[in-house]
Design a protein around this motif. Structure first.
Motif, PDB file in Angstrom:
ATOM      1  N   PRO A 273     -17.488 -46.601 -14.114  1.00 55.67           N
ATOM      2  CA  PRO A 273     -18.216 -45.482 -13.521  1.00 55.67           C
ATOM      3  C   PRO A 273     -19.306 -44.938 -14.442  1.00 55.67           C
ATOM      4  O   PRO A 273     -19.201 -44.993 -15.671  1.00 55.67           O
ATOM      5  N   VAL A 274     -20.348 -44.419 -13.810  1.00 54.33           N
ATOM      6  CA  VAL A 274     -21.447 -43.785 -14.535  1.00 54.33           C
ATOM      7  C   VAL A 274     -21.383 -42.293 -14.217  1.00 54.33           C
ATOM      8  O   VAL A 274     -21.854 -41.841 -13.165  1.00 54.33           O
ATOM      9  N   THR A 275     -20.779 -41.534 -15.115  1.00 53.10           N
ATOM     10  CA  THR A 275     -20.543 -40.109 -14.860  1.00 53.10           C
ATOM     11  C   THR A 275     -20.852 -39.224 -16.055  1.00 53.10           C
ATOM     12  O   THR A 275     -21.037 -38.010 -15.887  1.00 53.10           O
ATOM     13  N   ARG A 276     -20.929 -39.783 -17.260  1.00 51.34           N
ATOM     14  CA  ARG A 276     -21.117 -38.960 -18.447  1.00 51.34           C
ATOM     15  C   ARG A 276     -22.571 -38.494 -18.557  1.00 51.34           C
ATOM     16  O   ARG A 276     -23.491 -39.163 -18.071  1.00 51.34           O
ATOM     17  N   PRO A 277     -22.808 -37.349 -19.219  1.00 56.85           N
ATOM     18  CA  PRO A 277     -24.183 -36.830 -19.334  1.00 56.85           C
ATOM     19  C   PRO A 277     -25.146 -37.821 -19.951  1.00 56.85           C
ATOM     20  O   PRO A 277     -26.296 -37.940 -19.487  1.00 56.85           O
ATOM     21  N   GLU A 278     -24.733 -38.530 -20.995  1.00 58.59           N
ATOM     22  CA  GLU A 278     -25.653 -39.459 -21.647  1.00 58.59           C
ATOM     23  C   GLU A 278     -25.956 -40.677 -20.762  1.00 58.59           C
ATOM     24  O   GLU A 278     -26.957 -41.366 -20.946  1.00 58.59           O
ATOM     25  N   GLN A 279     -25.054 -40.944 -19.786  1.00 57.68           N
ATOM     26  CA  GLN A 279     -25.315 -42.024 -18.843  1.00 57.68           C
ATOM     27  C   GLN A 279     -26.273 -41.597 -17.731  1.00 57.68           C
ATOM     28  O   GLN A 279     -27.011 -42.420 -17.181  1.00 57.68           O
ATOM     29  N   LEU A 280     -26.235 -40.323 -17.399  1.00 54.31           N
ATOM     30  CA  LEU A 280     -27.037 -39.792 -16.301  1.00 54.31           C
ATOM     31  C   LEU A 280     -28.349 -39.176 -16.757  1.00 54.31           C
ATOM     32  O   LEU A 280     -29.160 -38.745 -15.932  1.00 54.31           O
ATOM     33  N   ASP A 281     -28.572 -39.142 -18.059  1.00 55.36           N
ATOM     34  CA  ASP A 281     -29.771 -38.521 -18.622  1.00 55.36           C
ATOM     35  C   ASP A 281     -31.024 -39.244 -18.127  1.00 55.36           C
ATOM     36  O   ASP A 281     -31.135 -40.464 -18.237  1.00 55.36           O
ATOM     37  N   LYS A 282     -31.970 -38.480 -17.565  1.00 55.80           N
ATOM     38  CA  LYS A 282     -33.224 -39.063 -17.089  1.00 55.80           C
ATOM     39  C   LYS A 282     -34.394 -38.718 -18.005  1.00 55.80           C
ATOM     40  O   LYS A 282     -35.520 -39.148 -17.753  1.00 55.80           O
ATOM     41  N   GLY A 283     -34.136 -37.928 -19.067  1.00 46.94           N
ATOM     42  CA  GLY A 283     -35.194 -37.573 -19.987  1.00 46.94           C
ATOM     43  C   GLY A 283     -36.363 -36.924 -19.271  1.00 46.94           C
ATOM     44  O   GLY A 283     -36.195 -36.104 -18.372  1.00 46.94           O
ATOM     45  N   SER A 284     -37.563 -37.312 -19.677  1.00 46.39           N
ATOM     46  CA  SER A 284     -38.777 -36.813 -19.022  1.00 46.39           C
ATOM     47  C   SER A 284     -39.385 -37.864 -18.109  1.00 46.39           C
ATOM     48  O   SER A 284     -40.582 -37.845 -17.816  1.00 46.39           O
ATOM     49  N   SER A 285     -38.551 -38.804 -17.644  1.00 46.37           N
ATOM     50  CA  SER A 285     -39.042 -39.916 -16.826  1.00 46.37           C
ATOM     51  C   SER A 285     -39.498 -39.482 -15.444  1.00 46.37           C
ATOM     52  O   SER A 285     -40.240 -40.196 -14.778  1.00 46.37           O
ATOM     53  N   GLY A 286     -39.044 -38.316 -15.003  1.00 49.90           N
ATOM     54  CA  GLY A 286     -39.361 -37.886 -13.643  1.00 49.90           C
ATOM     55  C   GLY A 286     -38.418 -38.441 -12.602  1.00 49.90           C
ATOM     56  O   GLY A 286     -38.562 -38.142 -11.412  1.00 49.90           O
ATOM     57  N   ALA A 287     -37.427 -39.247 -13.031  1.00 49.30           N
ATOM     58  CA  ALA A 287     -36.460 -39.795 -12.085  1.00 49.30           C
ATOM     59  C   ALA A 287     -35.627 -38.667 -11.481  1.00 49.30           C
ATOM     60  O   ALA A 287     -35.300 -37.683 -12.142  1.00 49.30           O
ATOM     61  N   LYS A 288     -35.262 -38.833 -10.231  1.00 46.27           N
ATOM     62  CA  LYS A 288     -34.535 -37.783  -9.534  1.00 46.27           C
ATOM     63  C   LYS A 288     -33.094 -37.679 -10.047  1.00 46.27           C
ATOM     64  O   LYS A 288     -32.471 -38.684 -10.384  1.00 46.27           O
ATOM     65  N   PRO A 289     -32.558 -36.456 -10.103  1.00 47.52           N
ATOM     66  CA  PRO A 289     -31.189 -36.271 -10.590  1.00 47.52           C
ATOM     67  C   PRO A 289     -30.165 -36.710  -9.548  1.00 47.52           C
ATOM     68  O   PRO A 289     -30.508 -36.959  -8.380  1.00 47.52           O
ATOM     69  N   VAL A 290     -28.904 -36.774  -9.978  1.00 42.61           N
ATOM     70  CA  VAL A 290     -27.838 -37.088  -9.043  1.00 42.61           C
ATOM     71  C   VAL A 290     -27.723 -35.976  -8.013  1.00 42.61           C
ATOM     72  O   VAL A 290     -28.144 -34.832  -8.235  1.00 42.61           O
ATOM     73  N   VAL A 291     -27.169 -36.315  -6.870  1.00 39.13           N
ATOM     74  CA  VAL A 291     -27.004 -35.361  -5.783  1.00 39.13           C
ATOM     75  C   VAL A 291     -25.588 -34.803  -5.846  1.00 39.13           C
ATOM     76  O   VAL A 291     -24.611 -35.554  -5.782  1.00 39.13           O
ATOM     77  N   THR A 292     -25.459 -33.504  -5.969  1.00 40.37           N
ATOM     78  CA  THR A 292     -24.148 -32.858  -6.032  1.00 40.37           C
ATOM     79  C   THR A 292     -23.675 -32.496  -4.622  1.00 40.37           C
ATOM     80  O   THR A 292     -24.447 -32.521  -3.657  1.00 40.37           O
ATOM     81  N   VAL A 293     -22.405 -32.117  -4.516  1.00 35.94           N
ATOM     82  CA  VAL A 293     -21.882 -31.694  -3.216  1.00 35.94           C
ATOM     83  C   VAL A 293     -22.578 -30.415  -2.765  1.00 35.94           C
ATOM     84  O   VAL A 293     -22.735 -30.173  -1.558  1.00 35.94           O
ATOM     85  N   GLN A 294     -23.015 -29.613  -3.732  1.00 39.10           N
ATOM     86  CA  GLN A 294     -23.763 -28.397  -3.384  1.00 39.10           C
ATOM     87  C   GLN A 294     -25.149 -28.752  -2.836  1.00 39.10           C
ATOM     88  O   GLN A 294     -25.631 -28.128  -1.873  1.00 39.10           O
ATOM     89  N   ASP A 295     -25.803 -29.745  -3.467  1.00 44.75           N
ATOM     90  CA  ASP A 295     -27.093 -30.209  -2.946  1.00 44.75           C
ATOM     91  C   ASP A 295     -26.951 -30.685  -1.501  1.00 44.75           C
ATOM     92  O   ASP A 295     -27.792 -30.390  -0.637  1.00 44.75           O
ATOM     93  N   THR A 296     -25.886 -31.429  -1.259  1.00 41.99           N
ATOM     94  CA  THR A 296     -25.651 -31.949   0.085  1.00 41.99           C
ATOM     95  C   THR A 296     -25.419 -30.806   1.071  1.00 41.99           C
ATOM     96  O   THR A 296     -25.927 -30.839   2.207  1.00 41.99           O
ATOM     97  N   TYR A 297     -24.673 -29.797   0.656  1.00 36.93           N
ATOM     98  CA  TYR A 297     -24.417 -28.655   1.535  1.00 36.93           C
ATOM     99  C   TYR A 297     -25.738 -27.976   1.918  1.00 36.93           C
ATOM    100  O   TYR A 297     -25.968 -27.661   3.091  1.00 36.93           O
ATOM    101  N   ARG A 298     -26.591 -27.746   0.914  1.00 36.69           N
ATOM    102  CA  ARG A 298     -27.858 -27.075   1.190  1.00 36.69           C
ATOM    103  C   ARG A 298     -28.738 -27.916   2.117  1.00 36.69           C
ATOM    104  O   ARG A 298     -29.416 -27.381   3.006  1.00 36.69           O
ATOM    105  N   ARG A 299     -28.736 -29.228   1.936  1.00 33.81           N
ATOM    106  CA  ARG A 299     -29.548 -30.085   2.808  1.00 33.81           C
ATOM    107  C   ARG A 299     -28.990 -30.081   4.229  1.00 33.81           C
ATOM    108  O   ARG A 299     -29.740 -29.996   5.210  1.00 33.81           O
ATOM    109  N   ASN A 300     -27.664 -30.166   4.350  1.00 33.74           N
ATOM    110  CA  ASN A 300     -27.051 -30.156   5.680  1.00 33.74           C
ATOM    111  C   ASN A 300     -27.270 -28.836   6.409  1.00 33.74           C
ATOM    112  O   ASN A 300     -27.250 -28.797   7.646  1.00 33.74           O
TER     113      ASN A 300
END
Length: 859
Positions: free
Chosen positions: A176-203
Motif C-alpha cells: 500500500p501507498v499510504t505514508r506521507p513520504e509516499q504521497l508527497d507531491k512536492g511542488s509538482s502541482g500533482a493533485k492530492p489524494v481524495v479523502t472521504v471528506q472531499d468525496t462528501y463535499r463533491r457529492n
C-alpha cells in the motif's frame, strides 16, 4: 515530454537504502521458513518459490527534477530450500513509464530490454540469496509514481541454462501507498489524494429527487408530452411489423417478461414502422406513442430510429419484478444531437474476447451509441487475421518470453512469459470479425476498424521482419515484398511507450504494398459480412521525433520527390494511404496528428491545421486538449476538417477517477470523474474551463458544422479483464451518451454564472438520480453482467455523528462500526450515523454487489 534524469546507480541505491525504515540494506535478511518447490531446472529456485513485493519508498524532488521522481524497491524472498545463485539468472518485468537503468547497490544491474520490458540480473560480486532470505533491490523511477499502474508488473525468472523458459512469479503484490513520504507531491502541482471528506463535499453538489420528477427516458429525449391515462399490459402486446423490421420485432418481443402470457385478439398492439418523423431529417429519429385505447406505435425515419424507439420503450417499462406492466400515455419525438456517438475499444495493448465485444455492443445499443471504433493493432499486438500474411497473427498476436528473435512479441503490460496468456495473446479470425460486424449491424452500430500507422506499429513491423528473414533464408526472391522497416535505418527516436523500432517506413514501396493488402482484406471482410464500410481509421498519432531521419530509403524518396523535411514525408505517406482508401470508395479517418502540422511561433512549438489535407474529407479524432492544445479541435474544425471530439481530459475512460494510488487507471492526461464527463460542453468546452483560458479559438459557425460528434475512448494498458472494462467505462459512458444524444442543457448556455450554477445543480441532480433509480437498477435486475463502478461513499464528521452521502443519491448503503468490512447483512444507512468507533460504509447494487469502502473514525 518526458524528462529523463539518470543517477549513478551506486549513489542512488546507497541513499535509498539508508532512507528505508529500520535501516535495511541491500543484501539479505532473515525471513520465514522456506517452502520447498519443484524447479524447472533441478536444484535451483523456480518462480513459484519466490515471493516478490514492490514498495514505493518515497518521492524525491531535486533541482534537476523539480517535478519529482520516486525511490522504490523490490523485496525478493527466497522461499526455496535452495539458494538463488550469485549468477546465471535474470528477473524480467514490465514498467509502463520506465525506470532509471544502470548498476544497483548489491552488484545488480537494471537494464531496458525494449519498450516497457526491463530486467535485473546479477553483476560480478553479487552474493546470491540464501534459502529463506530476503533481498532488497532499490531502484529509481524518473517520474513521480502516483498511480500503482506505474509499478512493475508481470515479473518472471529466466535462467541462463534454460534461456527460453520463463517462470512466472505468481506471489507478487504491490504494498500500500499510504505514508506521507509516499504521497508527497512536492511542488509538482500533482493533485492530492481524495479523502472521504472531499468525496462528501463533491457529492453534496446533488440533491435527492423523487422518481416522479425524473425524465422517464434516457438519454433525455428532444420532446416528451404526457397524457392522462395509462396502458396496462396483462399479456404480451401483439407485435405488428413489416418483414424489413424483423430484427426490431424480435428485439421488441425480448423486452417483455418471459412469464407474461401470449397476447390474444383483444391485446394492445405494438406497431413498428418506417415513416416520416415530423420535424427531423435524421435517419435515427423516431416517434413513440402510447395510448390507452390503441396501444403502442413506434415510427422511425429508418430501422435505426425504430430500434431507438424500442430502447426508449424499455426505459418506460417497470423494473423487472414489478407485479404488472403499466405504461403512461405519452408521445416522444426524438432524434440525436450528433450523428457520431462513439466508443473506442483498444484490443492491441490487452486482448479482449469476442464475447466481451458483444457485451459492449449491447451496452452501446441500449444507450443509443452508434459507432464502434475498433482499435485492432498496436505496438503490443495485431488482433485481426489477414489472409496471405499469417505472421501478423502467429507472431504479431502472441506475447511471451523467447530468447530467439522472430518467434513472438515480448511481454507487455504484465502479460508475463507464457504465450498462452489470454490478455497478451489472441486475435479475431475472419469468421470472428465477420460475426462481430453482423452483431453490430443488427444493433445499428457501425464498426470503424483501426489499423495503426505509421507509428504504434511494432507488432506489424516485427511480424513482417520475421517473414522477411524466413523467406530470405529459404531463397525466395520476393522476401521483402511486405517489409515495413528499412534495415539500414540509423534513426534515433523513442516513442512515448519507450520503443525505438516500431515505425512503418514511408521510403519502402513494400510498406504501401502491405497497407494496400491489409486494407483490402479488411474491406473484403466487410463485404463478405454484408456490412457497408465507409472509412478505415489509419492511426497517425504519436510519431516520435527523429523517426525516418537517418533512413537511406526515406532519404532517397525525399530526394526523388523533392521533399525538404520529414513533415513533407508525412504528407507523402498519407497521400499514398489516402489513394489506397479512395480506390475502394473509402475516406480516411485518423487521430488529430493526421490533420496537424507542427511549427513554431516565437520559438515555441505550435500545432496548426495541416493545409495539405483540408479538402480531402479526412475525419480527425482529436484527443489532445492538454496544455497548449486546448482549442486545437476547434481550430481544425474551423479550417475545414471533420472532427470527432475525444478529449483526453473528458472522454478517456482509461483515465483514473481520481489521484488515489489504488484507484485503477492511468493519469497522464487527467483524472476523469463522472461529473467531469457530464460537464463537457461539446461546442463550447472552453466556457467552463478551470482556470479560465484566454486567447483560445472558439468554434465559428462554419466550424460547428464540422463537429461530427463525440467518442468515449478506452485504451487498455491497465485493462486485462472484462470486469475492469466495466469499472472504468460505467457509469461514465452514460454521461457521454447523454452529451452526444441530448441537446445542451440550460446551464451550458446560460451566461449568468449564478443562474448557470443553479440550473446545473438541478440538471446534475436529475442525471445522477436517473442513474441511481432507473438506469443502473435496470442493468442489475436484468442481470446484464455489467459490473459498473460503485463509488465509495462520502463521509463527514458533524457534531459527533457521521454524515454519509453518495454520488448516486438513494443507492443502498450499509455500515459497520467495529472496523469490520460491511456486507449485505450490515446496518443500513438511513441518516447520520451516531455509532462510535471505526465507521466503514459501502454502497451496494440491487444484486448485493459491494462497491469501494469508505472509512472514518468517530471517537
Amino acid at each position: 515530454m518526458r524528462k529523463q534524469i539518470r543517477y549513478s546507480g551506486f549513489v542512488l541505491a546507497s541513499w535509498l537504502m539508508a532512507s528505508m525504515a529500520g535501516g535495511a540494506v541491500a543484501g539479505v535478511a532473515p525471513e520465514a521458513k522456506a517452502v520447498v518447490g519443484q524447479g524447472a531446472l533441478a536444484g535451483v529456485v523456480n518462480g513459484a518459490q519466490i515471493r516478490l513485493r514492490w514498495e514505493l519508498v518515497r518521492n524525491v524532488f531535486t533541482p534537476e527534477a523539480p517535478g519529482g521522481g520516486t525511490h522504490a524497491r523490490l523485496i525478493l524472498t527466497n522461499l526455496s530450500s535452495q539458494p538463488l545463485p550469485p549468477k546465471g539468472w535474470t528477473l524480467y518485468f514490465n514498467v509502463m513509464d520506465g525506470v532509471t537503468t544502470g548498476p544497483l547497490e548489491g552488484n545488480l544491474l537494471l537494464e531496458q530490454v525494449a519498450g516497457n520490458l526491463f530486467r535485473i540480473r546479477p553483476a560480478p560480486g553479487f552474493a546470491g540469496v540464501p534459502a529463506g532470505q530476503t533481498l532488497n533491490i532499490a531502484y529509481y523511477h524518473p517520474d513521480l509514481v502516483i498511480k500503482l499502474a506505474k509499478a512493475p508488473i508481470g515479473p518472471y525468472l529466466v535462467y541462463d541454462a534454460a534461456p527460453d523458459v520463463g517462470q512466472a512469479i505468481a506471489d507478487y503484490e504491490l504494498l500500500p501507498v499510504t505514508r506521507p513520504e509516499q504521497l508527497d507531491k512536492g511542488s509538482s502541482g500533482a493533485k492530492p489524494v481524495v479523502t472521504v471528506q472531499d468525496t462528501y463535499r463533491r457529492n453534496a453538489n446533488a440533491d435527492w429527487m423523487p422518481a416522479a420528477a425524473l425524465p422517464p427516458v434516457f438519454p433525455t429525449p428532444q420532446h416528451l408530452q404526457t397524457g392522462g391515462g395509462r396502458l396496462r399490459l396483462a399479456a404480451l402486446p401483439v407485435i405488428v411489423a413489416p418483414a424489413a423490421l424483423k430484427t426490431e420485432a424480435a428485439f421488441a418481443r425480448s423486452l417483455f417478461p418471459a412469464n407474461l402470457p401470449a397476447g390474444g385478439a383483444g391485446s394492445p398492439a405494438l406497431r413498428l414502422s418506417v415513416g416520416a418523423v415530423p420535424g427531423s431529417t435524421s435517419p435515427e429519429a423516431y416517434t413513440l406513442t402510447i395510448k390507452a385505447g390503441s396501444g403502442i406505435d413506434i415510427v422511425g425515419n429508418s430501422a435505426a430510429g425504430v430500434a431507438y424507439g424500442l430502447q426508449s420503450l424499455r426505459d418506460l417499462l417497470p423494473l423487472p419484478g414489478a407485479a404488472s406492466i403499466d405504461l403512461p400515455e405519452l408521445t416522444i419525438t426524438d432524434a440525436p444531437r450528433f450523428e457520431y456517438r462513439g466508443f473506442q475499444l483498444d484490443v492491441g495493448r490487452n486482448f479482449h474476447t469476442k464475447q466481451t465485444v458483444f457485451k459492449l455492443l449491447d451496452l452501446m445499443a441500449r444507450y443509443k451509441l452508434n459507432k464502434f471504433h475498433f482499435h485492432l493493432t498496436e505496438d503490443e499486438g495485431w488482433r485481426l487475421e489477414i489472409a496471405g500474411l499469417p505472421e501478423l497473427t502467429s507472431i504479431g498476436a502472441v506475447r511471451g518470453h523467447s530468447a530467439k528473435p522472430d518467434v513472438r512479441l515480448q511481454p507487455a503490460y504484465g502479460s508475463g512469459p507464457d504465450p498462452a496468456d489470454a490478455s497478451g495473446s489472441g486475435y479475431y479470425n475472419r469468421a470472428d470479425y465477420i460475426e462481430i460486424l453482423r452483431y453490430a449491424a443488427a444493433r445499428h452500430i457501425e464498426v470503424i476498424p483501426e489499423i495503426e500507422m505509421p507509428g504504434h506499429a511494432r507488432a506489424a513491423v516485427k511480424a513482417m521482419e520475421a517473414r522477411y528473414h524466413r523467406l530470405k533464408a529459404a531463397g525466395k526472391p520476393d522476401a521483402d515484398k511486405y517489409l515495413l522497416n528499412d534495415l539500414a535505418d540509423k534513426s534515433v527516436y523513442k516513442s512515448a511507450q519507450l520503443y525505438t523500432d516500431h515505425v512503418i517506413n514511408p521510403g519502402l514501396e513494400s510498406s504501401f504494398t502491405f497497407i494496400d493488402h491489409v486494407l483490402g482484406q479488411v474491406a473484403d471482410m466487410h463485404k463478405e459480412a454484408g456490412v457497408p464500410l465507409h472509412t478505415i481509421h489509419v492511426g497517425g498519432d504519436e510519431l516520435p521525433g527523429g523517426a525516418w531521419e537517418q533512413s537511406p530509403a526515406s532519404r532517397a524518396v525525399m530526394r526523388k520527390k523533392k521533399l525538404e523535411t520529414t513533415a513533407e514525408l508525412w504528407d507523402y505517406f498519407y497521400d499514398r494511404v489516402d489513394a489506397i482508401l479512395r480506390k475502394r470508395g473509402l475516406y480516411a479517418s485518423g487521430w488529430e496528428e493526421l490533420a496537424a502540422r507542427g511549427t513554431k511561433l516565437d520559438g515555441v512549438h505550435k500545432l496548426i491545421p495541416n493545409p495539405h489535407f483540408t479538402q480531402r474529407g479526412f475525419s480527425a479524432y482529436v484527443w489532445n486538449n492538454t496544455e497548449g492544445a486546448e482549442d486545437f479541435a476547434y481550430r481544425l474544425a474551423n479550417a475545414g476538417y471533420d472532427i470527432v471530439l475525444a478529449p483526453v481530459t473528458k472522454m478517456y475512460m482509461d483515465m483514473a477517477y481520481n489521484a488515489n494510488p489504488d484507484e485503477p487507471g492511468v493519469n497522464w492526461g487527467d483524472y476523469v470523474e463522472l461529473d467531469t464527463v457530464y460537464d463537457f460542453i461539446p461546442l463550447d468546452y472552453l466556457k467552463n474551463a478551470n482556470p479560465p483560458l484566454v486567447g483560445k479559438d472558439r468554434l465559428t459557425d462554419y466550424g460547428k458544422r464540422r463537429i461530427r460528434g463525440l467518442e468515449a475512448t478506452l485504451f487498455t494498458e491497465t485493462v486485462r479483464t472484462p470486469e475492469r472494462i466495466d469499472y472504468l467505462v460505467m457509469p461514465r459512458l452514460l454521461a457521454m451518451a447523454e452529451r452526444s444524444w441530448a441537446a445542451d442543457p440550460a446551464w451550458a448556455t446560460e451566461t449568468d454564472a449564478a443562474k448557470a450554477a443553479t440550473l446545473h445543480r438541478t440538471a446534475w441532480s436529475g442525471f445522477v438520480n436517473t442513474l441511481s433509480q432507473r438506469v443502473l437498477p435496470r442493468l442489475d435486475l436484468e442481470h446484464t453482467g455489467v459490473d459498473y463502478r460503485i463509488a465509495p461513499p462520502g463521509l463527514m464528521l458533524d457534531g459527533g455523528k457521521v454524515l454519509v452521502n453518495h454520488v448516486l443519491p438513494g443507492i443502498a448503503m450499509r455500515y459497520t462500526s467495529d472496523g469490520s468490512e460491511p456486507n449485505t447483512n450490515s446496518k443500513p444507512v438511513s441518516g447520520p450515523i451516531s455509532d462510535k468507533g471505526s465507521i466503514k460504509v459501502a454502497a451496494f447494487d440491487r444484486n448485493g454487489r459491494m462497491g469501494k469502502v469508505s472509512r472514518i473514525d468517530n471517537p
